[in-house]
Scaffold this active site. Structure first.
Site, PDB file in Angstrom:
ATOM      1  N   ASN A   6      34.360  12.433 154.041  1.00 29.79           N
ATOM      2  CA  ASN A   6      33.636  12.188 155.114  1.00 29.79           C
ATOM      3  C   ASN A   6      32.071  12.016 154.479  1.00 29.79           C
ATOM      4  O   ASN A   6      31.941  12.285 153.351  1.00 29.79           O
ATOM      5  CB  ASN A   6      33.651  13.815 155.626  1.00 29.79           C
ATOM      6  CG  ASN A   6      32.715  14.691 155.127  1.00 29.79           C
ATOM      7  OD1 ASN A   6      31.483  14.647 155.310  1.00 29.79           O
ATOM      8  ND2 ASN A   6      33.223  15.532 154.155  1.00 29.79           N
TER       9      ASN A   6
ATOM     10  N   PHE B  78      25.396  16.113 158.013  1.00 36.09           N
ATOM     11  CA  PHE B  78      24.810  17.253 158.466  1.00 36.09           C
ATOM     12  C   PHE B  78      24.571  17.229 159.989  1.00 36.09           C
ATOM     13  O   PHE B  78      23.608  17.529 160.317  1.00 36.09           O
ATOM     14  CB  PHE B  78      23.552  17.727 157.755  1.00 36.09           C
ATOM     15  CG  PHE B  78      23.858  18.627 156.474  1.00 36.09           C
ATOM     16  CD1 PHE B  78      24.975  18.761 155.827  1.00 36.09           C
ATOM     17  CD2 PHE B  78      22.530  18.898 155.588  1.00 36.09           C
ATOM     18  CE1 PHE B  78      25.161  19.291 154.579  1.00 36.09           C
ATOM     19  CE2 PHE B  78      22.653  19.605 154.614  1.00 36.09           C
ATOM     20  CZ  PHE B  78      24.027  19.927 154.048  1.00 36.09           C
TER      21      PHE B  78
ATOM     22  N   SER C 278      25.988  18.572 148.987  1.00 34.81           N
ATOM     23  CA  SER C 278      26.579  17.483 149.891  1.00 34.81           C
ATOM     24  C   SER C 278      26.237  16.488 149.357  1.00 34.81           C
ATOM     25  O   SER C 278      25.045  16.192 149.196  1.00 34.81           O
ATOM     26  CB  SER C 278      26.161  17.965 151.290  1.00 34.81           C
ATOM     27  OG  SER C 278      26.614  16.714 152.231  1.00 34.81           O
TER      28      SER C 278
ATOM     29  N   ASN D  88      26.148  13.686 151.223  1.00 33.88           N
ATOM     30  CA  ASN D  88      25.905  12.876 152.235  1.00 33.88           C
ATOM     31  C   ASN D  88      24.530  12.846 152.823  1.00 33.88           C
ATOM     32  O   ASN D  88      24.079  12.321 153.958  1.00 33.88           O
ATOM     33  CB  ASN D  88      26.897  13.248 153.333  1.00 33.88           C
ATOM     34  CG  ASN D  88      28.245  12.841 152.912  1.00 33.88           C
ATOM     35  OD1 ASN D  88      28.661  12.069 152.187  1.00 33.88           O
ATOM     36  ND2 ASN D  88      29.009  13.832 153.072  1.00 33.88           N
ATOM     37  N   THR D  89      23.590  13.682 152.114  1.00 29.75           N
ATOM     38  CA  THR D  89      22.103  13.873 152.357  1.00 29.75           C
ATOM     39  C   THR D  89      21.235  13.127 151.215  1.00 29.75           C
ATOM     40  O   THR D  89      21.227  13.976 150.165  1.00 29.75           O
ATOM     41  CB  THR D  89      21.576  15.388 152.709  1.00 29.75           C
ATOM     42  OG1 THR D  89      22.505  15.567 153.940  1.00 29.75           O
ATOM     43  CG2 THR D  89      20.212  15.295 153.133  1.00 29.75           C
TER      44      THR D  89
ATOM     45  N   LYS E 270      26.283  26.862 146.688  1.00 31.46           N
ATOM     46  CA  LYS E 270      27.523  26.122 146.646  1.00 31.46           C
ATOM     47  C   LYS E 270      27.333  24.975 145.890  1.00 31.46           C
ATOM     48  O   LYS E 270      25.993  24.161 146.182  1.00 31.46           O
ATOM     49  CB  LYS E 270      27.524  25.819 148.246  1.00 31.46           C
ATOM     50  CG  LYS E 270      29.094  24.663 148.323  1.00 31.46           C
ATOM     51  CD  LYS E 270      29.498  24.662 149.540  1.00 31.46           C
ATOM     52  CE  LYS E 270      31.012  24.091 149.695  1.00 31.46           C
ATOM     53  NZ  LYS E 270      31.436  24.093 150.800  1.00 31.46           N
TER      54      LYS E 270
ATOM     55  N   ASN F 237      31.920  21.974 146.071  1.00 34.83           N
ATOM     56  CA  ASN F 237      31.788  21.252 147.347  1.00 34.83           C
ATOM     57  C   ASN F 237      32.659  19.967 146.908  1.00 34.83           C
ATOM     58  O   ASN F 237      33.488  20.062 146.171  1.00 34.83           O
ATOM     59  CB  ASN F 237      30.425  20.834 147.500  1.00 34.83           C
ATOM     60  CG  ASN F 237      30.188  20.453 148.938  1.00 34.83           C
ATOM     61  OD1 ASN F 237      30.675  19.674 149.755  1.00 34.83           O
ATOM     62  ND2 ASN F 237      28.883  20.911 149.371  1.00 34.83           N
TER      63      ASN F 237
END
Length: 347
Positions: free
Chosen positions: A111, A115, A172, A174-175, A207, A236
């Site tokens: 993915n 967010f 994450s 993705n940021t 995390k 994660n």
């Protein structure tokens, strides 16, 4: 008959676009179309860490229900605790679609959501309305924020009164530049601001990513221990693509599911030698045996997400029941007794 219908529905949903299928599953759970039990428990499964008691150590990982829209339905699946979010101060759409890819051959997913969520105000209202079960919020930062620490603090202030724990998500992929906050100095400064904003006094978890080297792990363990963190969530998603066979293996984003199990469990075992903080094992948990391995590697609890895509919403109950049987088989009277008993197998 009901289980047959659920298996049929699961097979049909696997033919759909993954993000659409996921949204439909959440709507079905919110409408009461899932299981109708409660948190699966027994004297062996009852567990305590970070000052909290849980009916069982099987939790829902953040990201499955970002907006806390199916709280009751998810508890009926057998979970001991749920984590919602990541929530950001302002609503944001996330990255362009497609941004979720089902890697069926690998029992995995990639993915790059970024967010996407309804924002902390809407999520806080839903959390406040829930009157049952242990629940937590994953703290996120808006993509365009120039002060991500301020965003984490704002979400904690707004949602903290309505949850049992809050997780600082600096892992994450993705940021942009979010993982930079895992550096020793940046993380210490971030956690200091988060703790200052913790007016409700809830336990704060951290995390982290599975792609850290040993020196980076040691730095994080040191900072977490000195900053008042109550537990570490390990781990994660990963940026690694080692061993994948699916045609989607080269898509950008974080990889979750079965390919992450061994990597994240070895990471967990190593981390458990660096800190006395409770650890929550995440990554590739899809069976009672795998949950048990995480616990024996050093985890006080586990979380899952991707495996439900392939096994359905009854999986948490199946894992908890199976875990209880494994504990009994090996003569353990509690999760705490079993914790770390097989750590050497993973080092």
């Amino acid at each position: 008959m009901k289980q047959y219908l659920e298996r049929t529905a699961l097979a049909l949903m696997r033919r759909m676009d993954p993000e659409r299928a996921h949204a439909l599953a959440l709507r079905a759970l919110a409408a009461g179309m899932g299981p109708h039990g409660g948190p699966t428990t027994s004297p062996r499964l009852m567990t305590e860490f970070a000052g909290l008691q849980f009916a069982n150590p099987v939790g829902l990982a953040a990201g499955f229900d970002k907006n806390a829209t199916a709280i009751a339905g998810l508890y009926h699946c057998g979970f001991g605790f749920l984590e919602f979010g990541a929530a950001t101060p302002r609503p944001q759409p996330g990255n362009p679609r497609p941004r979720l890819f089902r890697l069926s051959e690998d029992k995995a997913a990639i993915n790059r959501f970024g967010f996407n969520n309804d924002g902390m105000e809407a999520i806080a209202r839903r959390l406040e309305a829930n009157g049952t079960g242990r629940q937590g919020i994953n703290l996120g930062a808006n993509k365009d924020s120039e002060d991500k620490a301020a965003d984490f603090a704002a979400v904690l202030k707004r949602c903290g009164p309505h949850v049992d724990f809050a997780t600082v998500n600096v892992s994450s992929p993705n940021t942009e530049k979010l993982r930079d906050l895992q550096g020793k100095a940046a993380l210490a400064a971030l956690l200091e601001r988060v703790m200052e904003a913790n007016d409700s006094g809830v336990p704060v978890f951290l995390k982290i990513a599975p792609d850290l080297n040993e020196d980076e792990m040691a730095d994080i363990a040191e900072v977490a221990g000195s900053s008042g963190v109550a537990a570490i969530v390990a781990t994660n998603t990963t940026l690694s693509r080692e061993g994948l066979t699916s045609r989607y293996r080269d898509e950008a984003g974080g990889l979750s599911g079965q390919p992450l199990f061994e990597r994240s469990t070895r990471f967990l075992a190593k981390l458990s030698t660096m800190t006395d903080l409770p650890l929550i094992g995440v990554g590739g948990v899809g069976s009672a045996r795998q949950a048990y391995e995480k616990i024996r590697a050093g985890a006080s609890a586990v979380q899952l997400y991707t495996a439900m895509v392939y096994r359905g919403v009854r999986l948490p109950d199946e894992i908890a029941l199976g875990l209880d049987m494994l504990l009994e088989r090996d003569g353990f009277s509690s999760i705490a007794e079993a914790k770390g008993s097989g750590r050497s197998d993973w080092l």
